[in-house]
Design an enzyme around this catalytic site. Structure first.
Site, PDB file in Angstrom:
ATOM      1  N   CYS A 284       0.830  -1.207   0.000  1.00  0.00           N
ATOM      2  CA  CYS A 284       0.000   0.000   0.000  1.00  0.00           C
ATOM      3  C   CYS A 284       0.860   1.251   0.000  1.00  0.00           C
ATOM      4  O   CYS A 284       1.937   1.289   0.557  1.00  0.00           O
ATOM      5  CB  CYS A 284      -0.919   0.029   1.212  1.00  0.00           C
ATOM      6  N   GLY A 285       0.334   2.307  -0.603  1.00  0.00           N
ATOM      7  CA  GLY A 285       1.030   3.575  -0.601  1.00  0.00           C
ATOM      8  C   GLY A 285       0.153   4.655  -1.179  1.00  0.00           C
ATOM      9  O   GLY A 285      -0.994   4.432  -1.532  1.00  0.00           O
TER      10      GLY A 285
END
Length: 301
Positions: free
Chosen positions: A143-144
């Site tokens: 995730c980012g």
């Protein structure tokens, strides 16, 4: 400190031969971060100057005080992240830094492990500290923040701009950091399944090293430890990570005031773009005496 590793029975195949044997695995469990209302009573002080533990999630003797925008009735889930147990308070504190919510230990009024639910940390922010927006999904190591239009936004939101940091680091020091990091990865030695992040001085002295199944969690644990020790902004330091350099890791380094990020593997295009925009030195493929400098090579001597 939580359980970092676990033993499982496996069947090992070598050159066509099968053998049953135990294997050591890295533990991965969810951690829920829950915001509780300001004004919650505090318990005993945390050691080493860290935030104090909550003694209760509900204020004693009356209704919740009105702290304006920061008040929350009851509690609110901010995020759920998949992590390796251990250093959970560091993880939460570092995540709050990465979200731009806090900049000093005093911004966190209290934290505690929830007595009624496993794998849950409750956090109360100090008066006037605006909480981050909640994430309605579980975050993972993949995730980012996505989208090239966020690059300028991240730079504009930095508490401590790193472009003017005058630090210089020897190439010989950078070359030694992966080995210095690996030497401190005790759980990786047993499992081969954990990432690590380490904050070092410009002379290669280790300040904080943390391990986790997620690269971003390992960095949050390092940044959170520095926050709780009053060591942010981390000017003049180098963040060494065990894997690749993503946009999110550059963002986390920049928001902690870290001017140099070194990675064993490759950076992404957005990571390079953000490092360039922020004035952060980004190195990749740091292996032996070889390395690539993608931005601000003037800091490497």
């Amino acid at each position: 400190m939580g359980v970092v590793t676990d033993r499982r029975r496996i069947v090992r195949v070598r050159e066509g031969a099968r053998a049953a044997r135990p294997d050591t695995l890295a533990v991965e469990e969810p951690l829920m971060v829950r915001l509780v209302a300001p004004g919650t009573p505090l318990g005993a002080p945390r050691p080493l100057g860290g935030p104090r533990l909550l003694s209760s999630v509900v204020p004693v003797g009356g209704p919740l005080p009105d702290y304006g925008a920061t008040a929350r009735p009851g509690s609110e889930t901010l995020t759920v992240t998949m992590r390796t147990p251990g250093h959970d308070f560091d993880l939460v504190a570092g995540w709050l830094v990465s979200e731009g919510a806090v900049g000093t230990a005093a911004d966190i009024a209290a934290m505690r492990l929830c007595p009624d639910e496993d794998n849950t940390v409750e956090v109360a922010l100090a008066r006037g500290v605006e909480p981050p927006r909640s994430r309605a999904f579980a975050t993972t190591s993949a995730c980012g923040v996505c989208g090239s239009d966020t690059v300028v936004e991240v730079r504009a939101a930095l508490r401590w701009p790193v472009a003017g940091d005058p630090v210089t680091v020897g190439a010989d020091v950078i070359a030694e950091l992966p080995d210095l990091l690996r030497e401190r990865q005790s759980a990786f030695e047993r499992t081969g399944g954990l990432h690590a992040a380490g904050l070092f001085t410009a002379d290669g002295e280790p300040l904080y090293v943390r391990e986790d199944v997620g690269r971003h969690n390992a960095v949050d644990k390092v940044v959170g430890a520095a926050l709780r020790d009053g060591a942010l902004p981390a000017a003049g330091t180098v963040l060494q990570v065990s894997g690749r350099a993503s946009f999110e890791l550059v963002q986390k380094a920049a928001r902690a005031g870290i001017p140099v990020l070194s990675a064993i593997s490759a950076p992404s295009t957005l990571a390079v773009d953000l490092a360039e925009e922020c004035g952060l030195t980004l190195l990749g493929f740091v292996r032996g005496d070889s390395m690539n400098v993608y931005t601000r090579a003037d800091r490497l001597r």
